[in-house]
Each structure stands twice: as structure tokens, then as C-alpha cells.
Design a protein around this motif. Structure first.
Motif, mmCIF file in Angstrom:
data_model
loop_
_atom_site.group_PDB
_atom_site.id
_atom_site.type_symbol
_atom_site.label_atom_id
_atom_site.label_comp_id
_atom_site.label_asym_id
_atom_site.label_seq_id
_atom_site.Cartn_x
_atom_site.Cartn_y
_atom_site.Cartn_z
ATOM 1 N N ASN A 252 1.641 -6.751 -4.556
ATOM 2 C CA ASN A 252 0.512 -6.640 -3.795
ATOM 3 C C ASN A 252 -0.235 -8.155 -3.637
ATOM 4 O O ASN A 252 -0.260 -8.860 -2.522
ATOM 5 C CB ASN A 252 -0.346 -5.358 -4.161
ATOM 6 C CG ASN A 252 -1.522 -5.296 -2.902
ATOM 7 O OD1 ASN A 252 -0.969 -5.558 -1.858
ATOM 8 N ND2 ASN A 252 -2.690 -5.359 -3.463
ATOM 9 N N ASN A 253 -0.712 -8.494 -4.978
ATOM 10 C CA ASN A 253 -1.508 -9.417 -5.028
ATOM 11 C C ASN A 253 -0.758 -10.869 -4.892
ATOM 12 O O ASN A 253 -1.247 -11.889 -4.544
ATOM 13 C CB ASN A 253 -2.454 -9.536 -6.242
ATOM 14 C CG ASN A 253 -1.877 -9.762 -7.485
ATOM 15 O OD1 ASN A 253 -0.836 -9.285 -7.487
ATOM 16 N ND2 ASN A 253 -2.631 -10.093 -8.413
ATOM 17 N N VAL A 254 0.652 -10.878 -5.669
ATOM 18 C CA VAL A 254 1.285 -12.069 -5.840
ATOM 19 C C VAL A 254 2.243 -12.151 -4.323
ATOM 20 O O VAL A 254 1.853 -13.057 -3.778
ATOM 21 C CB VAL A 254 2.025 -12.076 -6.910
ATOM 22 C CG1 VAL A 254 2.775 -13.409 -7.137
ATOM 23 C CG2 VAL A 254 0.815 -12.060 -8.133
ATOM 24 N N GLN A 255 2.795 -11.169 -4.177
ATOM 25 C CA GLN A 255 3.998 -11.463 -3.080
ATOM 26 C C GLN A 255 3.121 -11.137 -1.817
ATOM 27 O O GLN A 255 3.194 -11.840 -0.950
ATOM 28 C CB GLN A 255 5.207 -10.439 -3.064
ATOM 29 C CG GLN A 255 6.336 -10.519 -2.287
ATOM 30 C CD GLN A 255 7.343 -9.748 -2.217
ATOM 31 O OE1 GLN A 255 7.367 -8.718 -2.929
ATOM 32 N NE2 GLN A 255 8.407 -10.060 -1.754
ATOM 33 N N GLY A 256 2.372 -10.203 -1.737
ATOM 34 C CA GLY A 256 1.911 -9.650 -0.541
ATOM 35 C C GLY A 256 0.593 -10.547 -0.200
ATOM 36 O O GLY A 256 0.453 -10.960 1.090
ATOM 37 N N GLU A 257 -0.416 -10.969 -1.057
ATOM 38 C CA GLU A 257 -1.623 -11.664 -0.534
ATOM 39 C C GLU A 257 -1.299 -13.040 -0.827
ATOM 40 O O GLU A 257 -1.105 -14.089 0.222
ATOM 41 C CB GLU A 257 -2.799 -11.356 -1.336
ATOM 42 C CG GLU A 257 -4.009 -11.609 -0.758
ATOM 43 C CD GLU A 257 -4.716 -12.734 -1.439
ATOM 44 O OE1 GLU A 257 -5.413 -13.137 -0.923
ATOM 45 O OE2 GLU A 257 -4.090 -13.035 -2.487
ATOM 46 N N LEU B 48 0.796 -1.361 -0.049
ATOM 47 C CA LEU B 48 -0.058 -0.036 -0.004
ATOM 48 C C LEU B 48 1.009 1.312 0.007
ATOM 49 O O LEU B 48 0.652 2.429 -0.764
ATOM 50 C CB LEU B 48 -0.772 0.171 1.122
ATOM 51 C CG LEU B 48 -1.649 1.290 1.504
ATOM 52 C CD1 LEU B 48 -2.494 1.530 0.234
ATOM 53 C CD2 LEU B 48 -2.476 1.098 3.085
ATOM 54 N N PHE B 49 1.952 1.431 0.912
ATOM 55 C CA PHE B 49 2.914 2.433 0.877
ATOM 56 C C PHE B 49 3.472 2.572 -0.207
ATOM 57 O O PHE B 49 4.021 3.845 -0.703
ATOM 58 C CB PHE B 49 3.725 2.431 2.180
ATOM 59 C CG PHE B 49 2.855 2.315 3.322
ATOM 60 C CD1 PHE B 49 2.302 3.272 3.914
ATOM 61 C CD2 PHE B 49 2.793 1.021 4.066
ATOM 62 C CE1 PHE B 49 1.169 3.078 4.912
ATOM 63 C CE2 PHE B 49 1.870 0.857 5.175
ATOM 64 C CZ PHE B 49 1.117 2.024 5.527
ATOM 65 N N VAL B 50 3.938 1.436 -0.940
ATOM 66 C CA VAL B 50 4.456 1.407 -2.352
ATOM 67 C C VAL B 50 3.746 2.208 -3.333
ATOM 68 O O VAL B 50 4.215 3.057 -4.281
ATOM 69 C CB VAL B 50 5.228 0.015 -2.516
ATOM 70 C CG1 VAL B 50 6.062 0.290 -4.073
ATOM 71 C CG2 VAL B 50 5.929 -0.573 -1.846
ATOM 72 N N ALA B 51 2.224 1.803 -3.304
ATOM 73 C CA ALA B 51 1.497 2.343 -4.204
ATOM 74 C C ALA B 51 1.397 3.862 -3.958
ATOM 75 O O ALA B 51 1.440 4.590 -5.101
ATOM 76 C CB ALA B 51 0.172 1.662 -4.169
#
Lengths: 516, 379
Positions: B266-271, B205-208
Motif C-alpha cells: 500500500n504505502n511503498v508500491q501503491g503510494e 485496499l481490496f487486498v487488505a
């Protein structure tokens, strides 16, 4: 006056937002006369005619046609009231024939054939009556501009127009074509048609009109008999102060050669040969004027010199050849070589209309040391620079934050000129410097160009306005069909000779024109 | 002279669009016999009523920020990048390649490497359509759409073939634990705020948000951004100024593709913490709506991404707790996109008239072309 006027406007007013385009305008035009309307850009001429033709609705005022009060809510109503309009930009279907264009929108029934047959005989009659001969089966794409304009006139007459409005009709014509047009208008007048001629050219007003109305800032400042007035008087009425119609300049004192152009050729994507072996030199301290009707290769010439069109041949600046193979985006290298360019179409090329004035003042020079800081733009420096340039070139309003599109045509041009001239080029390319610019600003722009010449710069001036070329240039080259037809000195030639060259004729020693 | 004050353009119009979309959605819900009031209550409590809800809303919003920014950058160069979906899928592949095959000691370096790789893969996927547009004039809309299909097929192949983990599923192995990103639970835990452990919103989120700031600086402060916007406004003028259309199309599309690819952190590494089929789940397309609604401005994109995050999470709650099918949720989301994106002029034009009328003068008729300005309209 016992006669009923063909058109009478009473107290017409029209506002666009806070701008009062027409303010309480009244005119009377007698039948069988040619009435000129003259005024600067933005004076409200076109608005007035648009109201008469039903494009705009007046806020106040009345329109009387042949003594009858008439409502004109749309152009259909204008046509049925006997009004025909010839626009500056023709409204013809390019791949239709003349006949089809004339009939378009005025078909008699669902079937085309009977309308076309009727139109054919009608056209023949009109052609005989008014010297308006055109080939009814020619496709619009294949005929010249002068001919296209005749089709527009025929369209209006075919719809039974008794009142003909022409908006800047000579803008795209050679002098000879313009003369022909005027003969046609004289013929129409003799047949009892009423003609309104909108123009900004004083000479046309003097040549052909019976009466003339002058507009300034939305108001009708005077209506006079043409015979009783003079060009300086009309100019003063238009601008509201005395103006110099002729540029005052001393004879040129050319010095070293700045640019040498040899055998420039362009073939475009469609295989059309746009430039055919163009060669010329320009020296420091002189203005070379390129005359010609629009579309004869002048634009391409400017694009090559400005670095955004490919060509073969050679261009040398101070003896050093410049690369012509650089593709279509080599403007930066041209600027680095001391070439500045005021392009023909400032709204399409010279400015980003949605950028503010200060963003535009850096346009093309945005990589300059003074305008940048690292990968960023130095906005503060550019703004400050813009303020100075706006002051020196009297741009109004002098607000760097306004977008380019909110300035008038003349002020937009001043922004472009300020940017290019203040960059102190060796060679300035100027295309149509005063197109769509008001007389007051024209005077200023011409003085700036001459001043730059007197500072020892070379200037290439491209213009379709012969007056401008004759007034400014130290040498004149005439372009036709991608070629330079010949070079003349302004004091040893006249409009007639230049006009023949512009039409592709060369004058033989005997004095009879012949096809080149 | 602008037709409307700026606040009306950036706030009032989206707001009215949103209200109209909400009203129409209410009618749809009414039509299937459910209560719109209940539905909106449920959406708000489900998406914003708990840190769990917020965690999902922000997770979706992070995806949409990346894809919305991607579409915006391309918009400024007047390129319509419909390929965000494919570029995001490829970004996922980039993340997986880096995280599966290389051991990383700590999530911070892993995130840097994954971001770089995701951006590179996304950019590479945009490069070919961009080149075809710049050199051959193949329309970018068509080519990027086609590249979405190719991307999906490529991912299928990788996940049933070379990168498949042992077992039944077409997916990669789970990434090593050292590369797992801290979630908002972990981050807010440091400062003593209790945040739901289950929600997937994470440090991306902070990268975004940083990407929003970077894109703003790029577009409005750098010379490159100046050139991109100039080209977008007028290609002939850009050529006159010596700006290379080829360079701008390539650069803008590479940045655009790179941003879309970055979504994968976000979706691959994060979630998911592994790469699965259809990982992007349509976020690439939502990015178009987000960019349209956000007027291609990073702040607008940020806000629009939050809104769509809310709609996504709230919609999921609706499907879960009310008798509203999943498909109808999509209809409601589509209404929002329709009103905020496609039907912009429906709101804008009457509103412009009202504002002009409010200036006590009659409105001007629409000019014959875009170039005619108010000053010239007076001619």
C-alpha cells in the motif's frame, strides 16, 4: 438451651446474580463445640463462611456473636469479633519465617522487633497449650503442608480467635497428619474454643464433630447431633436422594498386559528429582490405583504418560516402546497409541475454559478424521457429536454452545470424561476424577470408570482420596517422594498401612514402622 | 452466564470510549483557544467530505488494517507483537527488492510478487524474536521493540548504500511504471464513478479487506486457528492436547509479521512508488491500538482501521487549516488510543455493574481469580 450460642446466624440470604447461593440460613453453634458443615460443591458452604468472615455481605439476615448482634463488613471486623479462618489454600508468605507470617498484619507498632519478641513467647505458650509445636524460625518454604496448616491456626489464635473456621482442612494432609489436626482441634475444644469445620468428607464429620449441618442448593436442609445420624443418612440429606457410597464392582479379571513402565526418572529444570525409578504394569481389565499425598510425583507420572513431560526409562504399550524424548508436546502420539487422559486439573489442562462445550469435546482430537475437513474444523460434525456425548454422560445443561466455564465442576468433569472415554482408549489415565465434584456426580463417574474396566480396558487411577482408591482400584501402589513405596491389594490392606506408606514409612515384618 | 450482552461488549464500550476521548479532545482544543465545533466540522469535511478526503482516509485505513490484523493474530496466541513497525519497514524492503531489480510486464503479477516478497520479509523479521521467545523465553515485547530499531537502521543503510538512487535523497529509484498500482480513481473510473485523482488509496485496499476475511477464516474456522486460540487461552491445556507451543508461537508470529510486511504494497508500491526512509510512518504502532479497539476480531479491526484512518486524515486537515499544531493532533490521536485501548476496564467495569444491576440482582464481588465461574461462585 440456657447457654448463649457462640455464633448464631439468623435468616442469612445471599444471591449472585440469578444464583441463590444462600437461602434463609439459620444456625446456632454452642461455645466449646465442633460444628460440621457438610454439603456438595456449590451447596453454599463457602459463601456462608465468607459472609461470616466479612468477604461477602449478606443480602438479608443477622449475625450474632456471643449473644450480641454484630456487623461484619470486612475481615478486620471478623478478627476483632474473635473469628479466625483457616483457608483451604493457605495464605502464607513462602519466603518468610513462621514467626514473621504469624505477625504479618498484626504488628504492634512501626518497629518489627518488639512484635516478634512478643509473638515468640506467645507462640511458645500456644504450642504448649494445644500441641501446636512449630519451629518459629523455620521458613515456610521448608516445612510440610501439615506444618503450614498449623501456622495458619496459630495465626488465628495469635489474633485472639475464639471461633475457628476451617475450610476443607484435610484436603492436602496424609491420614496421619489429619489425625494430628483432629487432636489439635479436640484440644482447642477443651479450652473452650468454638470450631466450625467445613468438609465434604462424611468420615471426618462422624469422627470429630458434635453437631452437623447439611447444606443443599443454598439451603440448610438439616442440623442434627452427630451421634444421632449416620453416613448414609447425611449423604442422602446432601444429595436429596439415596446414593451409593461404595462403588459396586465385581472382582477384576485382568487379561493381557497393556502397559509396562520401567525405571521412569524425571529431573526437572531446577535439578530436582521428581520421579525416581518408577515401574509398574497394568493389564487389560484392571484398575491400578496410585495413592499418595499431592505433590509426590503423581502429576509428573501422568504428564509423562500423557506425553507432555520428558523422562528417561521405558514405557511399552502392548510390548512396543514409546518415544519419551518427544519433548513436551507429544500428546498426539500418545492418543494415537490408544492412551486417553483425564488430567488432574480439568480447568488448567483438561478444558479451555473460554471454549464452548463442543470446541472442548474435540480438544486433543481435533485432527481426527471425523472432526476435520481439510485444513478446517468440521464444526457441524463436532457439534452433533458433542450433543450425543452430553446426552450419554448426562451433562447439564446439555447445550454444546455454552462455554466450559459456565458448567459446574461435576459437569465440566463429565465433559472431559465423555471426550476421553468415548474415544475408546486401551489405557485410560485418570487424575483426581472427583476433585471438586458433587456426590451425585461422583457416583456416576465411578460407575463409568468401572464400566470401562469391565469392557477390558486398562485404567491408571491417581487420587489423593484414599476412599476413592480403596473403593475403585484392583491394585494399589503408593507414591512418596517420586517413588513407588509398595503395592498392596485393597482387601489386604487398610488406611493405616497406606497412610504410613504415604508418609514414606514402610512396615517392617515386626509391624513397627520405620523410615524408608 | 456472561456479564454483559455481546453487543455491549463490541459496540457500546468502544463507542463510550470514543465519546469520552472526543470530549477530552474538545477540552484540549478549547484550552488552546480554538473552537471544538469548528474542529470536528473540519475533520469530518476534510476526511469524509470529498472523494479526495475519502481517498486519504482509506489509504491510511489500508495500512492500519494490515498492521491491526498482524497484532490481532499474535494476540490470539497471547503474543504481544510490538514489532509491526519494523516488520512493515522490512516489507517495504521486500517490495523494493522485487520491483527495482526485476522487470514486470503488468501490475497484477508485480502485485502478487510484491505481496509475497513483502510478506516473506516481514515474516522473516518476526521469525527471530519468535524463535527467541519459543526456545529461549526472551520476552517477545522486548525483542520486537529492539527489532524495530534494527529494521530502521537496516533501511537507512540500504537507502544510503546499495539501493540508493542517484541524487541527494536517501531513497530507491522510482519503480517502473508498469508496476504502479491502479488507484481508486482508476478503479471507480471503470464503473463511471468520478473519484479524486490525487488521493493515494489504491487496489491494496481490496487486498487488505481480503486479508480480513482470510484472517477470520484462519482464526475461527481452521484447525490451526483452533490451536492458536487454545494456546492463547491456556498453555498447559495446549500442551496436554498435544499442541506444540514452539510451533504455535512460530506460526502465529510468522503470520503476524507477514501481515505487517504486506502493508508495504500500500504505502511503498501503491503510494510512494519507491522506497523512502521511515516508510511505515508509525502505522505499525497504530496497529496495536486498532487491534485492541477491534477486540482482535477482523471485523472490529476493519472498523477501527477506518476510524483511525479518519483521525489521521482529519488530523492532517486540522493542522493545515486551523491554528492547531501538528503535535496537538498527535495528542488527540493519543487520547483516542488511551481510551479505546489502555483504559478499557475503566468503562467496562462500571458498565458490567450496570448490566448486572439491570438484571435486578446485586452485583457479585470480583472473584478471587479468573477461573472462578459464576456457577462456582455460588459455592
Amino acid at each position: 438451651m440456657s447457654q448463649t450460642p457462640a455464633i448464631e446466624l439468623k435468616g442469612i440470604s445471599k444471591a449472585f446474580g440469578p444464583v441463590q447461593a444462600n437461602k434463609d440460613i439459620s444456625i446456632r453453634v454452642m461455645p466449646g463445640t465442633i460444628h460440621g458443615i457438610i454439603g456438595e460443591n456449590g451447596a453454599g458452604k463457602s459463601t456462608l463462611m465468607s459472609i461470616l468472615y466479612g468477604f461477602y455481605k449478606a443480602d438479608k439476615g443477622e449475625i450474632w456473636i456471643n449473644g450480641k448482634k454484630t456487623e461484619i463488613p470486612d475481615s478486620q471486623a471478623a478478627i476483632s469479633a474473635g473469628i479466625g479462618m483457616v483457608f483451604q489454600h493457605f495464605k502464607l508468605v513462602q519466603n518468610f519465617t513462621v514467626l514473621e507470617n504469624v505477625v504479618l498484619g498484626a504488628e504492634d507498632s512501626g518497629l518489627l522487633r518488639p512484635s516478634l519478641t512478643r509473638a515468640r513467647s506467645e507462640l511458645k505458650k500456644l504450642a504448649e497449650e494445644y500441641e501446636l509445636s512449630v519451629d518459629p524460625d523455620a521458613v515456610i518454604d521448608d516445612i510440610g503442608v501439615g506444618m503450614q496448616q498449623r501456622v495458619e491456626i496459630l495465626k488465628a489464635l495469635y489474633r485472639g480467635a475464639d471461633i475457628l473456621i476451617l475450610d476443607e482442612p484435610t484436603g492436602v494432609l496424609t491420614p496421619a497428619e489429619a489425625d494430628h489436626l483432629f487432636r489439635i482441634l479436640e484440644g482447642l475444644k477443651r479450652e473452650g474454643k468454638t470450631i466450625i469445620l467445613i468438609t465434604h468428607k462424611l468420615r471426618e464429620i462422624m469422627d470429630i464433630t458434635d453437631t452437623v449441618s447439611v447444606m443443599r442448593r443454598g439451603e440448610m436442609t438439616a442440623t442434627v447431633k452427630t451421634a444421632d445420624t449416620s453416613p448414609p443418612e447425611l449423604a442422602e440429606l446432601m444429595v436429596g436422594r439415596k446414593v451409593l457410597l461404595r462403588v459396586e464392582k465385581t472382582p477384576a479379571r485382568p487379561k493381557e498386559k497393556i502397559i509396562e513402565v520401567r525405571d521412569l526418572n524425571i529431573t526437572d529444570d531446577k535439578g530436582v528429582h521428581r520421579l525416581k525409578g518408577v515401574s509398574f504394569d497394568i493389564h487389560a481389565g484392571e484398575i491400578l490405583g496410585i495413592a499418595g499425598v499431592a505433590g509426590n510425583g503423581q502429576s509428573e507420572l501422568l504428564e509423562v504418560l500423557g506425553g507432555y513431560e520428558k523422562a528417561t526409562g521405558s514405557i511399552k504399550i502392548r510390548g512396543e516402546a514409546i518415544d519419551l524424548t518427544g519433548g513436551k508436546s507429544d500428546g498426539a502420539s500418545r492418543r494415537a497409541r490408544g492412551i486417553s487422559h483425564v488430567p488432574e486439573d480439568r480447568q488448567r489442562e483438561g478444558l479451555i475454559m473460554d471454549y464452548s462445550a463442543w470446541e472442548n469435546i474435540a480438544f486433543g482430537y481435533h485432527h481426527d478424521e471425523a472432526y476435520r475437513s481439510g485444513p478446517f474444523m468440521n464444526n457441524a460434525a463436532i457439534r452433533a457429536d458433542c450433543e450425543g456425548k452430553m446426552q450419554r454422560f448426562d451433562v447439564r445443561p446439555p447445550d454444546p454452545n455454552l462455554t466450559a466455564k459456565s458448567f459446574s465442576g461435576g459437569n465440566q468433569q463429565k465433559i472431559v470424561l465423555a471426550r476421553e472415554i468415548e474415544h475408546n482408549p486401551d489405557l485410560l489415565l485418570v487424575g483426581q476424577p472427583t476433585r471438586g465434584v458433587d456426590i451425585g456426580a461422583i457416583e456416576f463417574i465411578h460407575q463409568e470408570i468401572v464400566a470401562l474396566r469391565d469392557k477390558g480396558k486398562a485404567i491408571l487411577l491417581v487420587s489423593v482420596e484414599l476412599d476413592e482408591i480403596l473403593g475403585l482400584a484392583d491394585r494399589i501402589a503408593v507414591m512418596f517422594d517420586g517413588r513407588i513405596m509398595g503395592e498392596r491389594l485393597p482387601d489386604q490392606t487398610d488406611e493405616k498401612e497406606l497412610g504410613l506408606l504415604m508418609a514414606g514409612m514402610t512396615t517392617a515384618p515386626g509391624g513397627t514402622p520405620q523410615e524408608a | 452466564m456472561d456479564r454483559m450482552p455481546r453487543w455491549a461488549d463490541v459496540i457500546l464500550i468502544p463507542l463510550i470510549s470514543l465519546i469520552l476521548a472526543a470530549l477530552l479532545s474538545a477540552l484540549v482544543i478549547l484550552f488552546i483557544g480554538e473552537s471544538p465545533i469548528e474542529a470536528i466540522k473540519l475533520m469530518i469535511s476534510g476526511a469524509l467530505g470529498s472523494t479526495y478526503g475519502w481517498g486519504y482516509t482509506l489509504y491510511y485505513a489500508t495500512n492500519f488494517m494490515f498492521t491491526g490484523l498482524a497484532v490481532s493474530v499474535a494476540f490470539h496466541a497471547r503474543m504481544f507483537n510490538i514489532g509491526g513497525e519494523g516488520q512493515a519497514l522490512l516489507g517495504g524492503l521486500g517490495v523494493a527488492v522485487v520491483l527495482v531489480y526485476i522487470p514486470w510486464p503488468h501490475w497484477t503479477i508485480a502485485l502478487l510478487a510484491a505481496t509475497a516478497s513483502a510478506a516473506a520479509f516481514g515474516a522473516a523479521w518476526a521469525a527471530l524474536p519468535a524463535y527467541l521467545q519459543a526456545r529461549r523465553g526472551s520476552h517477545i515485547v522486548i525483542t520486537t521493540i529492539m527489532f524495530n530499531f534494527i529494521a530502521a537502521a537496516l533501511l537507512n543503510w540500504a537507502l544510503v548504500g546499495p539501493m540508493k538512487a542517484p541524487g541527494q535523497e536517501p531513497a530507491t529509484v522510482s519503480f517502473p511504471e508498469a508496476t504502479n498500482l491502479p488507484t481508486l480513481h482508476d478503479i471507480f473510473g471503470i464503473i463511471g464513478i468520478d473519484w479524486s485523482r490525487a488521493a493515494p488509496a489504491n487496489v491494496s485496499l481490496f487486498v487488505a479487506i481480503a486479508a480480513c476475511v482470510a484472517v477470520w477464516a484462519l482464526i475461527w474456522r481452521t484447525r490451526l486457528g483452533y490451536e492458536i486460540r487454545a494456546f492463547g487461552y491456556s498453555e498447559p491445556a495446549a500442551r496436554y492436547a498435544g499442541i506444540s507451543p514452539f510451533k504455535i508461537i512460530m506460526v502465529a508470529m510468522l503470520i503476524s509479521g507477514g501481515l505487517a510486511g504486506c502493508m508495504a504494497i500500500n504505502n511503498v508500491q501503491g503510494e510512494a512508488e519507491r522506497l523512502v526512509l521511515n516508510a511505515a510512518e508509525g502505522a505499525g504502532f497504530i496497529g496495536i491500538a486498532v487491534a485492541l479497539m477491534g477486540r482482535s476480531h477482523p471485523l472490529g479491526v476493519f472498523l477501527a482501521a477506518l476510524l483511525f484512518g479518519f483521525l489521521y486524515q482529519g488530523g492532517a486537515e486540522l493542522a493545515l487549516w486551523m491554528n492547531i499544531q501538528r503535535e496537538l493532533i498527535v495528542v488527540i490521536q493519543a487520547l483516542v488510543i488511551l481510551f479505546t485501548g489502555a483504559l478499557d476496564n475503566m468503562i467496562r467495569m462500571p458498565l458490567e455493574k450496570i448490566f448486572l444491576a439491570a438484571r435486578r440482582k446485586s452485583p457479585p464481588p470480583p472473584g478471587p481469580d479468573r477461573k472462578s465461574t459464576s456457577a462456582e461462585a455460588a459455592e
